[in-house]
Write an enzyme that holds these catalytic residues in place. Structure first.
Site, mmCIF file in Angstrom:
data_model
loop_
_atom_site.group_PDB
_atom_site.id
_atom_site.type_symbol
_atom_site.label_atom_id
_atom_site.label_comp_id
_atom_site.label_asym_id
_atom_site.label_seq_id
_atom_site.Cartn_x
_atom_site.Cartn_y
_atom_site.Cartn_z
ATOM 1 N N GLU A 135 -103.211 -32.588 -123.163
ATOM 2 C CA GLU A 135 -102.830 -31.663 -124.222
ATOM 3 C C GLU A 135 -102.771 -30.224 -123.678
ATOM 4 O O GLU A 135 -103.748 -29.747 -123.104
ATOM 5 C CB GLU A 135 -103.839 -31.773 -125.367
ATOM 6 C CG GLU A 135 -103.806 -33.149 -126.013
ATOM 7 C CD GLU A 135 -105.130 -33.575 -126.658
ATOM 8 O OE1 GLU A 135 -106.016 -32.725 -126.843
ATOM 9 O OE2 GLU A 135 -105.261 -34.773 -126.972
ATOM 10 N N GLU A 137 -105.932 -38.636 -128.133
ATOM 11 C CA GLU A 137 -106.778 -39.028 -127.000
ATOM 12 C C GLU A 137 -106.914 -40.547 -126.864
ATOM 13 O O GLU A 137 -107.002 -41.061 -125.741
ATOM 14 C CB GLU A 137 -108.171 -38.398 -127.111
ATOM 15 C CG GLU A 137 -108.186 -36.879 -126.927
ATOM 16 C CD GLU A 137 -107.949 -36.124 -128.223
ATOM 17 O OE1 GLU A 137 -107.828 -36.782 -129.280
ATOM 18 O OE2 GLU A 137 -107.874 -34.890 -128.188
ATOM 19 N N PHE A 178 -111.666 -30.546 -123.678
ATOM 20 C CA PHE A 178 -113.118 -30.491 -123.878
ATOM 21 C C PHE A 178 -113.712 -31.902 -123.787
ATOM 22 O O PHE A 178 -113.131 -32.858 -124.299
ATOM 23 C CB PHE A 178 -113.453 -29.880 -125.243
ATOM 24 C CG PHE A 178 -113.184 -28.412 -125.299
ATOM 25 C CD1 PHE A 178 -114.102 -27.498 -124.793
ATOM 26 C CD2 PHE A 178 -111.995 -27.922 -125.837
ATOM 27 C CE1 PHE A 178 -113.851 -26.140 -124.831
ATOM 28 C CE2 PHE A 178 -111.734 -26.570 -125.867
ATOM 29 C CZ PHE A 178 -112.660 -25.666 -125.363
ATOM 30 N N ILE A 204 -113.611 -36.844 -125.061
ATOM 31 C CA ILE A 204 -113.866 -38.147 -124.440
ATOM 32 C C ILE A 204 -114.220 -39.146 -125.543
ATOM 33 O O ILE A 204 -113.804 -40.304 -125.511
ATOM 34 C CB ILE A 204 -115.020 -38.030 -123.414
ATOM 35 C CG1 ILE A 204 -114.513 -37.323 -122.155
ATOM 36 C CG2 ILE A 204 -115.621 -39.401 -123.076
ATOM 37 C CD1 ILE A 204 -115.613 -36.972 -121.156
ATOM 38 N N HIS A 252 -117.522 -28.924 -129.363
ATOM 39 C CA HIS A 252 -116.837 -28.454 -128.155
ATOM 40 C C HIS A 252 -117.831 -28.097 -127.049
ATOM 41 O O HIS A 252 -117.498 -27.311 -126.168
ATOM 42 C CB HIS A 252 -115.967 -27.228 -128.465
ATOM 43 C CG HIS A 252 -114.734 -27.534 -129.239
ATOM 44 N ND1 HIS A 252 -114.754 -27.827 -130.584
ATOM 45 C CD2 HIS A 252 -113.429 -27.601 -128.867
ATOM 46 C CE1 HIS A 252 -113.518 -28.049 -131.006
ATOM 47 N NE2 HIS A 252 -112.691 -27.930 -129.989
#
Lengths: 319, 326
Positions: free
Chosen positions: B29, B58, B81, B85, B127
């Site tokens: 991104e 994601e 960030f 994940i 974040h």
């Protein structure tokens, strides 16, 4: 036509063998049977080469075999043998043969969508005309990645064919209790070629896939096919041992048995004089013998050496 | 040898590796505009086939990384960030980390996932996580956490050239730190910790962003006649336990500093290994300095209290050396 029939029969006889082997207690894990859906794998994979990657589902034996996967190695895998295609480390839900573009059946519903999009991206970058295919079910169409993959595949014009096998069940839930609207309408929203076909009609699937694969090879981007079919067997052969109640009755299944894709293609072949009934019968005898021998060989093969797993987790590195 | 900012070392390495191997591709991104500066200029140099902005998805990007790697590419996925994940975790935990074994070793998955991690900038809990303990537990992915510009370059090269999935975690907000980076084509092997400061009284082990306060604490402790040996793990998977054990055999004491939450942190794992393998060398309990089991708070004054700092590290270490029974 005959090749497609042969593939479908190979899938059917292999799965019948696995069904019987499971119930005889010869397999360590359950199996998810593809019986009744063979026309879809056969009709689509008839257009593919080894270099074309396919991602498949937990019900993936049919895709593996239709894509040219070795039945002996698959049976050995399901038997958890070192001679298995994945050396006994993956099992029934995860058969894969990268040398034939079978990048994996997958135990996570919908996981093949993003993996096939990545494979399609690699194919696009290589410019060799490869096309990636993702087989997934109506259950997977309710995962968020379905929308994400439609978006990125359309945006990037990826050479990707999305084949939704609508078999009327998400595990044990009838589709209409978990799925709103028509799945194809979700794909139509992206303005890509979409078709809805009778998934028990191998010729119809073959025709729909022909157009989609050709478009993708020519750089025309993704297509979507919804193949309407029905899951003749349960979600998993082991379910009879632990399900507390029935979730469908025989009267629902019976009409679909009459729509058997192999019988339908057989009739089509005979009506069109492609070959004679004796030829089809001989083919069946040959396949049955091959699969029975493969199952015996699998049963006699050694289980994997536990040390193997240490070398398989990473490439060139201990876990 | 040139002095560079850490983020510049990463950026230079990405240029060099993409130049070196046409099979290296990068997507994620906003990688074209590059929020952190690490992918800056790559798009202009290599074009949209090699580096590409993606939609925000994601769960798909991590799966695509697997598919593209299986298709023969060396994939660099930038997840921005490290909290993201989690949104992409299925393909990480169920595919990336497992497919090699599940397919009987048929495939190699050369994937480098880059993500910024850690707190300290009032970005609040979504974040600023430090997710490496989660990744360490997966089994099938490497975890590299560089703390210097030279290590940033050397570890990134090893990740990109390697044949296994690697999470390359950039310490958030530390990209401006400067250090010497060798000019030659050097790499830093995985599983090789660095002894940054030799010492005899106590071993301080840390990684990534926590190396700075740990080294500062070691400097302060020297003034109190405590000679601390400082070790930078550099990679958590594989973990160089040999270097850590050898140091503990010498010092008899260990303090592990970790920006992850305490429960099942990297520090817990190292503590367990040391207890197992260096028990007879220990003169004092194994100490962990970690983040409490809370979500990272937004308010700067509160956030500051949860992230390990120099004073805390120095105080805990001093107490361990001088009053081990306390």
């Amino acid at each position: 036509m005959l090749a497609m029939y042969r593939t479908m029969l190979l899938i059917r006889r292999t799965e019948e063998q696995l069904r019987d082997d499971f119930h005889a207690g010869r397999l360590p894990g359950g199996v998810h049977l593809y019986i009744g859906q063979e026309a879809i794998a056969a009709g689509v994979c008839a257009h593919l080469d080894d270099a074309d990657p396919i991602a498949s589902t937990h019900r993936g034996h049919g895709h593996y075999l239709a894509k040219g996967g070795d039945p002996e190695a698959m049976l050995a895998e399901v038997y958890a043998r070192e001679t298995g295609i994945c050396k006994g480390m993956g099992g029934s839900m995860h058969v894969a043969d990268f040398s034939r573009g079978i990048i994996g059946a997958n135990g996570i519903v919908g996981a093949g969508l993003a993996i096939s999009a990545g494979a399609a991206f690699a194919a696009q970058l290589d410019r060799e005309g490869r096309v990636a295919v993702c087989f997934f079910g109506d259950g997977a169409a309710n995962q968020g990645v379905f929308m994400e993959v439609l978006n990125v595949a359309t945006l990037w014009k990826l050479p990707l064919l999305l084949v939704c096998e609508h078999n009327c069940y998400s595990e044990f839930s009838p589709s209409d209790t978990v799925t709103a609207g028509e799945i194809t309408d979700r794909a139509r929203a992206f303005n890509i070629p979409c078709s809805v076909v009778d998934g028990n009609d191998a010729v119809a699937v073959w025709q729909a896939a022909a157009a989609a694969v050709e478009l993708a090879r020519d750089g025309g981007g993704p297509s979507f096919i919804e193949a309407k079919t029905y899951r003749i067997y349960g979600h998993n052969e082991s379910e009879v041992h632990w399900l507390s109640s029935e979730y469908r009755d025989e009267t629902e299944i019976e009409p679909w048995r009459k729509q058997d894709p192999i019988e339908r293609l057989g009739s089509f072949i005979l009506e069109n004089g492609v070959c004679a009934r004796e030829n089809l019968d001989a083919l069946d005898i040959e396949i049955r013998a091959r699969i029975a021998a493969a199952a015996e060989a699998a049963a006699a093969a050694p289980p994997p050496d536990p040390e193997l797993m240490r070398d398989m987790m990473f490439s060139g590195q201990q876990p | 040898m040139a002095k560079k900012r850490l983020i510049q070392a990463i950026n230079d390495t990405l240029f060099a590796e993409m130049e070196r191997d046409p099979k290296v591709i990068l997507f994620g991104e906003d990688v074209e505009i590059s929020m952190f500066g690490d992918t800056k200029g790559l798009h202009e140099r290599f074009g949209p086939n090699r580096i590409r902005n993606t939609p925000i998805c994601e769960a798909t990007l991590t799966g695509m990384a697997v598919g593209a790697a299986a298709g023969g590419y060396r994939v660099i996925l930038h997840l921005m960030f490290s909290n993201f994940i989690y949104t992409g975790f299925d393909a990480i935990a169920n595919q990336m980390a497992k497919l090699r074994l599940m397919t009987g070793g048929q495939i190699k998955l050369p994937i480098t996932v880059i993500a910024g991690y850690g707190g300290g900038r009032s970005t609040a809990a979504q974040h600023s996580d430090t997710p490496y303990p989660l990744l360490m537990n997966l089994g099938g992915v490497n975890v590299a956490v560089p703390s210097t510009p030279a290590d940033a370059a050397g570890l990134l090269k090893t990740a990109i050239r390697g044949d296994n999935p690697t999470f390359y975690l950039e310490a958030g907000g530390r990209g401006g730190e400067r250090g010497e980076v060798p000019d030659d084509d050097f790499t830093v092997p995985f599983g090789s910790a660095r002894v940054c400061r030799p010492g005899t009284d106590v071993t301080l082990v840390s990684v990534g962003a926590m190396m700075k306060p740990t080294l500062q604490a070691a400097g302060a402790l020297a003034g109190q006649d405590i000679d601390a040996e400082v070790i930078d793990c550099r990679t958590l998977v594989p973990l160089d336990t040999e270097t850590i054990i050898a140091s503990v055999a010498k010092t008899g004491r260990i303090v592990i500093v970790d920006e992850a939450r305490d429960r099942c942190s990297a520090a817990s794992h190292i503590a367990a290994v040391v207890s197992d393998e260096a028990f007879t060398h220990l003169k004092a309990p194994v100490k962990r300095i970690t983040v409490p089991n809370v979500a990272m708070p937004y308010a700067p004054n509160v956030e500051k209290t949860v992230i390990p700092n120099q004073e805390q590290i120095a105080a805990v270490t001093e107490s361990l050396v001088n009053n081990p029974d306390k």
